[in-house]
Scaffold this motif. Structure first.
Motif, PDB file in Angstrom:
ATOM      1  N   ASP A  65       0.858  -1.184   0.000  1.00  0.00           N
ATOM      2  CA  ASP A  65       0.000   0.000   0.000  1.00  0.00           C
ATOM      3  C   ASP A  65       0.894   1.233   0.000  1.00  0.00           C
ATOM      4  OD1 ASP A  65      -0.141   1.321   2.944  1.00  0.00           O
ATOM      5  OD2 ASP A  65      -0.066  -0.860   3.159  1.00  0.00           O
ATOM      6  N   GLY A  85      -4.673   4.929   1.828  1.00  0.00           N
ATOM      7  CA  GLY A  85      -3.618   3.933   1.675  1.00  0.00           C
ATOM      8  C   GLY A  85      -3.990   2.875   0.662  1.00  0.00           C
ATOM      9  N   PRO A  86      -4.170   3.222  -0.602  1.00  0.00           N
ATOM     10  CA  PRO A  86      -4.576   2.232  -1.603  1.00  0.00           C
ATOM     11  C   PRO A  86      -3.529   1.137  -1.790  1.00  0.00           C
ATOM     12  CG  PRO A  86      -3.895   4.260  -2.685  1.00  0.00           C
ATOM     13  CD  PRO A  86      -3.920   4.531  -1.210  1.00  0.00           C
ATOM     14  N   GLY A  87      -3.993  -0.033  -2.181  1.00  0.00           N
ATOM     15  CA  GLY A  87      -3.109  -1.162  -2.444  1.00  0.00           C
ATOM     16  C   GLY A  87      -2.737  -1.235  -3.915  1.00  0.00           C
ATOM     17  N   THR A 108      -8.938   2.565  -0.210  1.00  0.00           N
ATOM     18  CA  THR A 108      -9.343   2.604   1.187  1.00  0.00           C
ATOM     19  C   THR A 108     -10.162   3.868   1.442  1.00  0.00           C
ATOM     20  OG1 THR A 108      -7.243   3.672   1.747  1.00  0.00           O
ATOM     21  CG2 THR A 108      -7.359   1.292   2.016  1.00  0.00           C
ATOM     22  N   GLN A 113      -5.942   2.867   6.191  1.00  0.00           N
ATOM     23  CA  GLN A 113      -5.063   2.092   5.336  1.00  0.00           C
ATOM     24  C   GLN A 113      -5.312   0.627   5.654  1.00  0.00           C
ATOM     25  OE1 GLN A 113      -1.222   3.131   7.691  1.00  0.00           O
ATOM     26  NE2 GLN A 113      -0.711   1.370   6.453  1.00  0.00           N
ATOM     27  N   ASN A 114      -4.834  -0.258   4.810  1.00  0.00           N
ATOM     28  CA  ASN A 114      -5.027  -1.673   5.094  1.00  0.00           C
ATOM     29  C   ASN A 114      -4.053  -2.132   6.170  1.00  0.00           C
ATOM     30  OD1 ASN A 114      -2.864  -1.332   3.347  1.00  0.00           O
ATOM     31  ND2 ASN A 114      -3.074  -3.381   2.548  1.00  0.00           N
ATOM     32  N   ASN A 117      -1.095  -7.051   3.262  1.00  0.00           N
ATOM     33  CA  ASN A 117      -1.325  -7.295   1.846  1.00  0.00           C
ATOM     34  C   ASN A 117      -1.095  -8.759   1.516  1.00  0.00           C
ATOM     35  OD1 ASN A 117      -1.894  -4.600   0.826  1.00  0.00           O
ATOM     36  ND2 ASN A 117       0.155  -4.128   1.548  1.00  0.00           N
ATOM     37  N   SER A 132      -8.094  -6.250   1.727  1.00  0.00           N
ATOM     38  CA  SER A 132      -7.854  -5.175   2.674  1.00  0.00           C
ATOM     39  C   SER A 132      -8.709  -5.410   3.902  1.00  0.00           C
ATOM     40  CB  SER A 132      -8.216  -3.841   2.044  1.00  0.00           C
ATOM     41  OG  SER A 132      -8.115  -2.808   2.992  1.00  0.00           O
TER      42      SER A 132
END
Length: 141
Positions: A65, A85-87, A108, A113-114, A117, A132
């Motif tokens: 992320d 917090g994108p993956g 997200t 955030q996740n 991963n 996520s």
């Protein structure tokens, strides 16, 4: 064998996700690749993993992320709801010599955030899945 790392420059805001391969059990490494990099504190890579496809030789998936702040000004974070917090996921099909550009595989909610991963194999024609745990949308690559 594949390895990846979150790389930092201690004296600046530069950070990156890198990958490398070994064909002799880790005694030597080659195909060092920069999968994604940033030169600003606005973006910060985090929570990486890499997985070789158990059914397809030479295929591997990396995932991480990227914490995204609204600006590179550290004080901006104190008063914003825009942090996310994108993956991301790129893949290699040639044993790590080249990688696809990373693409966002889940987004997200603001100020989240996740928590990790994970990549796993799935039955059928899909090769890898990332999820996520904080409620972001899971995606299949």
């Amino acid at each position: 064998m594949y390895a990846n790392a979150i790389s930092f420059d201690q004296s600046t805001a530069r950070n990156a996700v890198t990958a490398a391969t070994s064909t002799n059990g880790g005694q030597t490494w080659s195909n060092l690749a920069k999968l994604q990099s940033f030169d600003t504190a606005q973006f910060f890579t985090d929570k990486n993993s890499i997985t070789a496809d158990p059914l397809k030789a030479g295929v591997a998936y990396a995932v991480w992320d990227t914490l995204t702040e609204p600006t590179s000004n550290p004080r901006a974070l104190l008063n914003t709801q825009a942090l996310s917090g994108p993956g991301y996921l790129p893949m290699t099909t040639d044993g790590g010599r080249t990688w696809t550009p990373p693409k966002i595989i889940f987004r997200t909610a603001p100020r989240t955030q996740n928590r990790g991963n994970p990549i796993g194999d799935t039955p059928g024609p899909t090769a890898a899945a990332a999820s996520s745990p904080n409620g972001g949308s899971p995606a299949i690559a």
